[in-house]
Scaffold this active site. Structure first.
Site, PDB file in Angstrom:
ATOM      1  N   ASP A   1       0.857  -1.181   0.000  1.00 28.34           N
ATOM      2  CA  ASP A   1       0.000   0.000   0.000  1.00 28.34           C
ATOM      3  C   ASP A   1       0.899   1.238   0.000  1.00 28.34           C
ATOM      4  O   ASP A   1       1.812   1.347   0.833  1.00 28.34           O
ATOM      5  CB  ASP A   1      -0.897  -0.016   1.249  1.00 28.34           C
ATOM      6  CG  ASP A   1      -1.872   1.145   1.269  1.00 28.34           C
ATOM      7  OD1 ASP A   1      -3.052   0.915   0.993  1.00 28.34           O
ATOM      8  OD2 ASP A   1      -1.437   2.275   1.561  1.00 28.34           O
TER       9      ASP A   1
ATOM     10  N   ASN B   1      -2.638  13.037  -2.975  1.00 25.81           N
ATOM     11  CA  ASN B   1      -3.788  13.558  -3.718  1.00 25.81           C
ATOM     12  C   ASN B   1      -4.195  14.938  -3.228  1.00 25.81           C
ATOM     13  O   ASN B   1      -4.525  15.828  -4.022  1.00 25.81           O
ATOM     14  CB  ASN B   1      -4.973  12.598  -3.598  1.00 25.81           C
ATOM     15  CG  ASN B   1      -4.867  11.418  -4.548  1.00 25.81           C
ATOM     16  OD1 ASN B   1      -4.200  11.515  -5.566  1.00 25.81           O
ATOM     17  ND2 ASN B   1      -5.494  10.316  -4.211  1.00 25.81           N
TER      18      ASN B   1
ATOM     19  N   ASP C   1      -2.528   9.745  -9.771  1.00 25.62           N
ATOM     20  CA  ASP C   1      -2.624   8.701 -10.794  1.00 25.62           C
ATOM     21  C   ASP C   1      -1.248   8.375 -11.368  1.00 25.62           C
ATOM     22  O   ASP C   1      -0.942   7.207 -11.662  1.00 25.62           O
ATOM     23  CB  ASP C   1      -3.556   9.155 -11.931  1.00 25.62           C
ATOM     24  CG  ASP C   1      -5.008   9.177 -11.501  1.00 25.62           C
ATOM     25  OD1 ASP C   1      -5.322   8.586 -10.436  1.00 25.62           O
ATOM     26  OD2 ASP C   1      -5.827   9.783 -12.220  1.00 25.62           O
TER      27      ASP C   1
ATOM     28  N   GLU D   1      -4.883   2.431  -3.821  1.00 19.82           N
ATOM     29  CA  GLU D   1      -3.426   2.484  -3.860  1.00 19.82           C
ATOM     30  C   GLU D   1      -2.798   1.171  -3.412  1.00 19.82           C
ATOM     31  O   GLU D   1      -1.608   1.120  -3.102  1.00 19.82           O
ATOM     32  CB  GLU D   1      -2.925   3.639  -2.981  1.00 19.82           C
ATOM     33  CG  GLU D   1      -3.215   3.492  -1.489  1.00 19.82           C
ATOM     34  CD  GLU D   1      -4.549   4.111  -1.087  1.00 19.82           C
ATOM     35  OE1 GLU D   1      -4.701   4.508   0.076  1.00 19.82           O
ATOM     36  OE2 GLU D   1      -5.448   4.195  -1.949  1.00 19.82           O
TER      37      GLU D   1
END
Length: 585
Positions: free
Chosen positions: A463, A471, A480, A506
């Site tokens: 992760d 973000n 992204d 993620e």
């Protein structure tokens, strides 16, 4: 003129066309009929003539008394200045977690605003239709809306804009929708492939026989194919990102007008009206002038409702007159007109059904755009093959060889397209590595291998650390990019027998067959170091936490994943950027 009795070769050609006639339309959407829910009967409908009502007011119940249950499987309102609200009690249709379900609206619309309302009254909104093309994650002919929250109980849909308001909508599971896409693409590919092959066949006849009726027929079939494509909104899928909205609003009347134009030219030439029925020929010339004016009006008249109504009526009138011309020629003893009448009667019937549906005279449904015109197109092929009779027999062997080769080529292309779609169905669209569905299938396969042959199996789950902060600070596009680069690093650094894919968000998962715990920990540490040293675009340095688990006797798909996930959680709890091993209980 044709002989009274047709040769046996022509009969075989007719049988081939009948085969396509009955099988092609039935194949359209056939694979998904059992797995989809038609949403029309489940809606409550409210037409807001003020165009001022907000979704917050609807959620608060201020307009509950104005909603009435839908009486249509496929709600249809033609041209209206109202905002049409559709309310869908999602919890009545889905028992359990609704996340992962897909709502599909297959009709071409201006604006489709979908509000997913949660139990606490909050909501998220997604934009669809022509105005929302940029919001679609994939190019597709219909508007797609995925239910992403587990506590969504109700959905509100607002329809408004210039184009006729209709909303043929369906509810799928994600797997059901993918299956539907594969089936639909394959079957429509067969249909358009057949029409294209038929066009090439008649183009060859034109060059061989030098008769204008053949080139008019080719243009007529091309316009019919374009009309069918715009009817099914394939123009949104193929050119929606290239054309301005005002053109997309008008592609259907444009293609319909061109269809009427070539229909007139073909009918005049095929029936030889200038020689046998000069009065009918003059009337059709007048209709041709009206058609050219209608085509011009599409680009000059701002009122789309007037354009659609006028062209629909013009199409029905022209079809009816061409049918009456064929009947008159048949009564005069023009034998070739009998085959013309067979095809034209079916075509007239299908266009009348579509026209009556557009005008609201009969209930509308997707079959008006798919099965009805597909059936009519196949019948149109039959009448010309019969009318040509002796001429076809002269070139039959050569034509059959060419047509067979084209069918093989088209079938090969369709098989390749099907394989491509299957690959896309198992690939994450953002990172282009295997998605969760593919990983689940591979894990089940490897578990079976372990239980059968006693081999080893390990999982590595990772992760990206502090991904939400990435973000929030840099924006989702940069996030992204981080996911793409992470996927690339995984793909480049796992072993040849390992399968790395995106598990969700993620999170990523590596399936490592024939791998003992020590080897799995070494692989996880190697990946951790690669990520730690990598300089991500814009973000710079970032890390990831890893959980490792190895199969022990009695493990299931769920238990092995759960132990791996627990290890990942422990790694994050202990400070992140580290590897933790999930000990068996």
């Amino acid at each position: 003129m044709l002989q009274t009795k047709l040769p046996s070769q022509t009969h075989w050609f007719v049988i081939f066309l009948f085969f396509l006639l009955f099988l092609t339309p039935l194949s359209v959407k056939g694979a998904s009929e059992e797995s989809r829910i038609i949403l029309g009967p489940h809606y409550d409908v409210f037409q807001d003539s003020s165009n001022q009502v907000t979704v917050d007011e609807l959620i608060d119940g201020a307009y509950d008394e104005y909603f009435t249950p839908s009486t249509q499987d496929y709600p249809f309102f033609w041209h209206t200045d109202d905002t049409v609200w559709l309310r869908l009690p999602l919890s009545d249709l889905i028992k359990g977690n609704p996340s992962g379900y897909v709502i599909e609206g297959i009709d071409k619309q201006d604006h489709v605003d979908v509000y997913f309302v949660k139990k606490d009254g909050s909501y998220t909104v997604k934009k669809g239709g022509i105005a929302g093309l940029d919001n679609q994650s994939i190019r597709y002919f219909s508007s797609l809306f995925t239910v992403e929250e587990p506590d969504v109980t109700e959905v509100y849909i607002a329809l408004y804009g210039q184009v006729p308001l209709m909303f043929s909508s369906f509810l799928y599971t994600e797997n059901g929708f993918i299956e539907s896409v594969i089936t639909y693409k394959f079957s429509t590919g067969l249909f358009y492939g057949f029409i294209l092959a038929l066009m090439l066949y008649n183009l060859f006849l034109f060059f061989s026989l030098k008769e204008k009726s053949y080139i008019y027929y080719v243009l007529y079939m091309f316009s019919f194919m374009a009309y069918q494509a715009t009817m099914n909104a394939f123009d949104l899928e193929l050119t929606g990102h290239l054309l301005p909205p005002w053109i997309l609003f008008r592609t259907l009347p444009i293609s319909c007008t061109l269809l009427v134009c070539f229909m007139i030219l073909f009918g005049k030439e095929f029936l030889e009206l200038k020689t046998h029925l000069p009065k009918h020929n003059r009337i059709l010339n007048i209709f041709l002038c009206f058609t050219m004016l209608a085509l011009l009006s599409i680009f000059t008249v701002p009122n789309l409702a007037v354009i659609n109504d006028a062209i629909t009526l013009l199409t029905v009138v022209v079809l009816a007159f061409l049918w009456s011309s064929g009947l008159t020629m048949l009564l005069k003893g023009f034998k070739m007109a009998r085959f013309y009448m067979i095809g034209w009667t079916v075509l007239l019937g299908s266009m009348l059904i579509q026209g009556f549906g557009f005008l609201g005279w009969i209930p509308i449904n997707p079959g008006l755009y798919e099965k009805v015109p597909a059936t009519a197109a196949c019948f149109e092929a039959i009448f010309l093959s019969l009318a040509l009779g002796d001429k076809i027999n002269i070139m039959k062997k050569e034509m059959n060889d060419q047509l067979e080769e084209k069918v093989k080529e088209r079938t090969k292309q369709l098989e390749e397209a099907k394989q491509t779609l299957e690959h896309l169905a198992n690939t994450d669209r953002l990172t282009m590595i295997p998605n969760r569905m593919r990983l689940d299938a591979e894990l089940n396969k490897q578990l079976q291998e372990v239980k059968t042959n006693g081999t080893s199996l390990s999982l590595v789950m990772l992760d990206v650390d502090h991904f939400k902060a990435v973000n929030d600070k840099f924006g989702h596009p940069v996030g992204d990019i981080v996911l793409k680069e992470t996927a690339h690093l995984l793909k480049e650094n796992v072993r040849i027998n390992d399968l790395a894919g995106r598990w969700g968000g993620e999170e990523f998962l590596v399936i490592s067959p024939h791998t003992e715990p020590v080897e799995a920990l070494e692989l996880a540490e190697k990946l951790r170091q690669r990520l730690e040293k990598h300089s991500f675009t814009t973000v710079g340095q970032t890390t990831a936490s890893f959980g490792v688990a190895t199969y022990v006797e009695g493990d299931t798909h769920s238990s092995l994943l759960s132990r791996c996930d627990d290890a990942l959680y422990a790694a994050k709890e202990n400070g992140r950027n580290q590897v933790a091993f999930g000990e068996p209980v």
